[in-house]
Design an enzyme around this catalytic site. Structure first.
Site, PDB file in Angstrom:
ATOM      1  CE  LYS A  73       7.252 -26.570 -16.515  1.00  0.00           C
ATOM      2  NZ  LYS A  73       7.460 -25.192 -16.046  1.00  0.00           N
ATOM      3  CG  ASP A 106      11.148 -26.196 -16.340  1.00  0.00           C
ATOM      4  OD1 ASP A 106      10.472 -25.261 -15.901  1.00  0.00           O
ATOM      5  OD2 ASP A 106      11.680 -27.050 -15.586  1.00  0.00           O
TER       6      ASP A 106
HETATM    7  N1  GLU Z   1       9.570 -23.071 -17.423  1.00  0.00           N
HETATM    8  C1  GLU Z   1       9.313 -21.709 -17.074  1.00  0.00           C
HETATM    9  C2  GLU Z   1       8.350 -21.655 -15.914  1.00  0.00           C
HETATM   10  O1  GLU Z   1       8.443 -22.487 -15.035  1.00  0.00           O
HETATM   11  C3  GLU Z   1       8.909 -20.867 -18.266  1.00  0.00           C
HETATM   12  C4  GLU Z   1       7.660 -21.291 -18.967  1.00  0.00           C
HETATM   13  C5  GLU Z   1       7.337 -20.489 -20.221  1.00  0.00           C
HETATM   14  O2  GLU Z   1       8.026 -19.512 -20.515  1.00  0.00           O
HETATM   15  O3  GLU Z   1       6.351 -20.849 -20.863  1.00  0.00           O
HETATM   16  O4  GLU Z   1       7.527 -20.803 -15.771  1.00  0.00           O
END
Ligand code: GLU
Length: 449
Positions: A126, A166
């Site tokens: 993340k 996100d």
């Molecule tokens: N931010 C999204 C999540 O919380 C998507 C992450 C992604 O597609 O890599 O899973």
């Protein structure tokens, strides 16, 4: 509680006292794992839990950008490469002014288990920045994204770490980030980011995937209860990409979302956000960067409740889909008092731990955890990576079919994992256990490092 699990929780509490969100997710996940650790004493021997709570790598970087008046600003960027045991690090970037290491770590930790649940080869990561996109012009957003990528590009790659969106990072931001990556590296590696535009390697259904997946998962819960989605009313929070996808799929299946929220309050639309015009308006609201839900009430003439949350509204299904800790004890009490049967988390960690424990104890209430319910988003990101590496584009039907299948499987393996440990239909514990088993096995088999 298993003594080793308790020791790891205690040490995280002590070490990360200034990062409450991270402590919160560690307590929530690890407390489900007691029976698994009881059964696998070999995990304690190699301190597998002590390792899994420590990111493999996490770094910060400086992001300097110039606003439209020519003034300079400096923000902090982050990337946490939490766990790469089952695949390249994968997870979104969050641009929001409250971003700090505690938020990035909680999201990264959740991501490990969520990604494992998709059944696809993606590790957990993340990132983000304490940058506030509210009120910024398009040119300012572009310059910020370019500067962000200039710092990040050497640490990511299609087989290394694959960021996505996100909160605060959607298709537009991913475009600017990808453009800068390509400029700096001089290669066509579109597998380095997901959530891209359709002309340069994006996947059909990716924008809808998190919301659609959440409704597919909800449908599995309803089927388990021999219930039907048709005619159901749903309370959602937020009005961004995820909530948009829920509204759209709910409308297709004959249910309706009746609440939305923003930092300014919530709207109640008894007719539902259930016409094409209303659903499309959510996209306009996000693109405006105003971050106000009152705009919906003004346009469609429905109730607006300033500075309130929608959790007192009597509906069939509650789906918190905005952000972490949106449902605290006082809201949980209202939800229980309204006799709501289905509490389906969608946003990452939308419920405080005390409120979650309280809801899980309510007789007749079914609680589903976000790391399972929202996994369709990152799941379709993994399908986007697959398409990019094949240099092919799959049809909308193909992606949607795979998403649907993925959500059915996630629901089933979670229910089975809970059953295996004698916990009944406990989707929260089941998701933690199923996700953990895969990652733990991979870590164990790869030896200590
Ligand atoms: N931010 C999204 C999540 O919380 C998507 C992450 C992604 O597609 O890599 O899973």
């Amino acid at each position: 509680m298993n003594a080793y699990v308790q020791r790891v929780i205690d040490s995280v509490k002590e070490k990360h006292a200034s990062e409450p969100e991270f402590v919160q997710t560690i307590e929530e996940v690890l407390s489900s794992l007691s029976p698994v650790i009881d059964k696998h004493p070999e995990y304690e021997k190699v301190d597998l839990l002590g390792r899994i709570v420590e990111p493999e790598r996490m770094f910060t970087f400086r992001v300097v950008w110039q606003d439209d008046k020519g003034e300079y600003h400096t923000n902090t960027g982050y990337r946490c490469q939490f766990n790469g045991a089952i695949g390249p690090y994968k997870g979104g970037l969050r641009f929001q002014k409250n971003v700090y290491p505690g938020i990035i770590k909680f999201l990264g930790f959740e991501q490990i288990f969520k990604n494992a649940l998709t059944g696809l080869p993606i590790g957990g990561g993340k990132g983000g920045a304490d940058f506030d996109p509210t009120g910024k012009s398009d040119a300012e957003i572009m310059r910020f994204c370019q500067s962000f990528m200039t710092a990040l590009y050497r640490y990511i790659g299609p087989d290394v770490d694959v960021p996505a969106g996100d909160m605060g990072v959607g298709g537009r931001e991913i475009g600017y980030l990808f453009g800068q990556y390509r400029r700096l590296k001089g290669v066509w590696e579109n597998g380095v980011l997901t959530g891209k535009g359709l002309t340069y390697g994006g996947s059909l259904i990716r924008p809808e995937a998190t919301g659609y997946g959440a409704v597919y998962y909800l449908n599995e819960v309803l089927k388990h209860e021999k219930d039907d989605i048709k005619g159901k009313t749903i309370a959602c929070s937020g009005f961004g990409n995820v909530t948009w996808g829920i509204c759209k799929k709910a409308m297709q299946l004959g249910a309706k979302v009746v609440t939305l929220s923003g930092p300014d309050g919530y709207i109640y639309d008894p007719n539902g956000v259930a016409t094409e015009e209303k659903v499309n308006y959510l996209l306009e609201m996000r693109a405006s960067n105003r971050n106000r839900v009152q705009d919906y009430a003004d346009k469609f003439g429905c109730e607006f409740h300033p500075n309130e949350k929608p959790w007192g509204v009597k509906v069939d299904i509650v789906m918190p889909s905005a952000m972490q800790n949106d449902v605290r004890m006082e809201s949980a009490e209202k939800i229980a008092a309204n006799g709501i049967k289905y509490y389906i988390e969608v946003a990452n960690m939308p419920t405080t731990n005390d409120a979650l424990d309280f809801l899980r104890k309510q007789k007749g209430m079914i609680v589903a955890p976000s790391k399972a319910v929202n996994a369709g988003g990152v799941g379709v990101s993994a399908l986007e990576m697959a398409q990019n590496s094949e240099r092919l584009v799959w049809t909308e039907d193909e992606v949607d079919k795979q998403l649907h299948h993925m959500m059915e499987t996630i629901h089933r393996v979670s229910a089975e994992a809970a059953e295996e440990y004698g916990l009944g239909y406990d989707l929260v514990a089941g998701a933690n256990i199923a996700g953990f088993k895969k990652v733990a096995t991979a870590m164990f088999e790869q030896g200590a490092f």
